[in-house]
Enzyme design. Structure first.
Site, PDB file in Angstrom:
ATOM      1  N   SER A 121       0.830  -1.200   0.000  1.00  0.00           N
ATOM      2  CA  SER A 121       0.000   0.000   0.000  1.00  0.00           C
ATOM      3  C   SER A 121       0.864   1.249   0.000  1.00  0.00           C
ATOM      4  O   SER A 121       1.906   1.283   0.670  1.00  0.00           O
ATOM      5  CB  SER A 121      -0.906   0.032   1.239  1.00  0.00           C
ATOM      6  OG  SER A 121      -1.757  -1.084   1.268  1.00  0.00           O
ATOM      7  N   ASN A 148       2.975   3.057   3.243  1.00  0.00           N
ATOM      8  CA  ASN A 148       3.283   2.078   4.287  1.00  0.00           C
ATOM      9  C   ASN A 148       4.798   1.916   4.374  1.00  0.00           C
ATOM     10  O   ASN A 148       5.413   1.295   3.513  1.00  0.00           O
ATOM     11  CB  ASN A 148       2.617   0.735   3.973  1.00  0.00           C
ATOM     12  CG  ASN A 148       2.706  -0.245   5.123  1.00  0.00           C
ATOM     13  OD1 ASN A 148       3.625  -0.186   5.928  1.00  0.00           O
ATOM     14  ND2 ASN A 148       1.758  -1.154   5.202  1.00  0.00           N
ATOM     15  N   TYR A 158     -11.318   2.075  -0.609  1.00  0.00           N
ATOM     16  CA  TYR A 158      -9.924   1.696  -0.872  1.00  0.00           C
ATOM     17  C   TYR A 158      -9.710   0.213  -0.566  1.00  0.00           C
ATOM     18  O   TYR A 158      -9.113  -0.519  -1.359  1.00  0.00           O
ATOM     19  CB  TYR A 158      -9.021   2.579  -0.004  1.00  0.00           C
ATOM     20  CG  TYR A 158      -7.544   2.287  -0.068  1.00  0.00           C
ATOM     21  CD1 TYR A 158      -6.731   2.965  -0.963  1.00  0.00           C
ATOM     22  CD2 TYR A 158      -6.954   1.364   0.795  1.00  0.00           C
ATOM     23  CE1 TYR A 158      -5.364   2.725  -1.017  1.00  0.00           C
ATOM     24  CE2 TYR A 158      -5.600   1.110   0.749  1.00  0.00           C
ATOM     25  CZ  TYR A 158      -4.805   1.797  -0.153  1.00  0.00           C
ATOM     26  OH  TYR A 158      -3.462   1.538  -0.201  1.00  0.00           O
ATOM     27  N   ILE A 159     -10.200  -0.238   0.568  1.00  0.00           N
ATOM     28  CA  ILE A 159     -10.040  -1.639   0.958  1.00  0.00           C
ATOM     29  C   ILE A 159     -10.852  -2.551   0.043  1.00  0.00           C
ATOM     30  O   ILE A 159     -10.392  -3.627  -0.360  1.00  0.00           O
ATOM     31  CB  ILE A 159     -10.446  -1.821   2.424  1.00  0.00           C
ATOM     32  CG1 ILE A 159      -9.424  -1.122   3.325  1.00  0.00           C
ATOM     33  CG2 ILE A 159     -10.555  -3.298   2.795  1.00  0.00           C
ATOM     34  CD1 ILE A 159      -9.859  -0.981   4.766  1.00  0.00           C
ATOM     35  N   ALA A 217     -11.468  -2.267  -2.991  1.00  0.00           N
ATOM     36  CA  ALA A 217     -10.775  -2.464  -4.271  1.00  0.00           C
ATOM     37  C   ALA A 217      -9.700  -3.536  -4.171  1.00  0.00           C
ATOM     38  O   ALA A 217      -9.383  -4.199  -5.171  1.00  0.00           O
ATOM     39  CB  ALA A 217     -10.158  -1.147  -4.738  1.00  0.00           C
ATOM     40  N   GLU A 218      -9.131  -3.735  -2.977  1.00  0.00           N
ATOM     41  CA  GLU A 218      -8.080  -4.734  -2.788  1.00  0.00           C
ATOM     42  C   GLU A 218      -8.632  -6.128  -2.482  1.00  0.00           C
ATOM     43  O   GLU A 218      -7.958  -7.137  -2.715  1.00  0.00           O
ATOM     44  CB  GLU A 218      -7.170  -4.322  -1.621  1.00  0.00           C
ATOM     45  CG  GLU A 218      -6.388  -3.049  -1.835  1.00  0.00           C
ATOM     46  CD  GLU A 218      -5.491  -2.743  -0.642  1.00  0.00           C
ATOM     47  OE1 GLU A 218      -5.944  -2.945   0.507  1.00  0.00           O
ATOM     48  OE2 GLU A 218      -4.346  -2.322  -0.857  1.00  0.00           O
ATOM     49  N   TYR A 261       0.915 -10.787   4.854  1.00  0.00           N
ATOM     50  CA  TYR A 261       1.053  -9.454   5.433  1.00  0.00           C
ATOM     51  C   TYR A 261       1.740  -9.637   6.773  1.00  0.00           C
ATOM     52  O   TYR A 261       1.801 -10.757   7.295  1.00  0.00           O
ATOM     53  CB  TYR A 261      -0.319  -8.790   5.587  1.00  0.00           C
ATOM     54  CG  TYR A 261      -0.279  -7.280   5.696  1.00  0.00           C
ATOM     55  CD1 TYR A 261       0.329  -6.504   4.713  1.00  0.00           C
ATOM     56  CD2 TYR A 261      -0.848  -6.637   6.788  1.00  0.00           C
ATOM     57  CE1 TYR A 261       0.349  -5.119   4.812  1.00  0.00           C
ATOM     58  CE2 TYR A 261      -0.839  -5.245   6.895  1.00  0.00           C
ATOM     59  CZ  TYR A 261      -0.228  -4.493   5.905  1.00  0.00           C
ATOM     60  OH  TYR A 261      -0.200  -3.129   6.004  1.00  0.00           O
TER      61      TYR A 261
END
Length: 245
Positions: free
Chosen positions: A43, A46, A182-183, A185-186, A206
């Protein structure tokens, strides 16, 4: 949270080279052990994903997996700045700057890793693809019909945004909505990377467990990852546990 669901989150870390690994569940561990594909999501903004960390992850990934892909977010970044009070023009410039900086970090990290064949993709590349659009529609539908999924997504957005606010306060409603977009879309890559990238199975990694992990990988109803999609926390060996962000 049910007892069976809670138990999937308590697995211990195992050391794999320079990283500690904790697949979310026994099913995720089975997918991990297949070693087909590793997905690294990056992202903008980050700081964890500097060039050196990306290089380490790529080298590690090629040791344990047949293929490695990196996907970086470049959608709805400007909306975060607009919701924070920037003008539309300024928000667009800031977003473009952050995305370009992310691209440079990834390029440097991949080059430093010295491993050929690493796929690097902008999230926007998948917008024209029918598979991505269908998965994204499923996410949007769940946001409107699945309270558990909605709450976890908003919790993830709050953690993400709070870490980026100087005073650490809760985000305003419009900024929270931008964070959810935003989230969302991921999330197709947390649901079905194999369909999106044409691999047999995939592990999304992650460095912390995300609020959505138990929902997508632990429950037996509602929107959730396909069986060939796994999630694992992958962090540097002996790193201290930190909250999701």
């Amino acid at each position: 949270m049910s007892e069976s669901l809670l138990s999937t989150t308590l697995a211990t870390f195992t050391t794999h080279g320079p990283f500690e690994v904790r697949p979310f569940s026994d099913r995720c561990r089975s997918v991990f052990e297949l070693g087909d594909h590793l997905l690294i999501g990056v992202s903008p903004g980050n700081s964890y994903f500097g060039p050196q960390r990306i290089a380490e992850l790529v080298r590690w990934g090629h040791e344990f997996f047949d293929a490695v892909d990196i996907v970086y977010a470049d959608l709805h970044v400007d909306a975060q700045f607009t919701a924070a009070g920037y003008t539309a023009e300024h928000a667009e410039r800031r977003a473009a700057k952050e995305v370009k900086a992310t691209q440079r970090r990834i390029q440097r990290g991949v080059a430093e890793a010295g491993r050929p064949g690493v796929g690097v993709h902008a999230l926007s590349e998948f917008l024209p693809r029918a598979t991505y659009r269908e998965l994204h529609r499923e996410v949007l539908h769940a946001l409107g019909t699945d309270p558990e999924f909605r709450a976890a997504t908003e919790g993830m957005a709050r953690s993400f945004l709070r870490a980026r606010q100087a005073d650490g306060t809760a985000p305003a409603p419009d900024r929270l909505a931008a964070g959810v977009d935003y989230i969302a879309a991921e999330l197709p890559f947390f649901l079905d990377t194999p369909a999106l990238l044409g691999v047999r199975s995939s592990v999304a990694c992650y460095h912390v467990e995300l609020p959505l992990t138990p929902v997508l990988f632990g429950r037996t109803e509602g929107l959730r990852a396909v069986p060939a999609q796994a999630y694992a926390v992958v962090r540097p060996t002996a790193a201290p546990q930190v909250a999701a962000a």
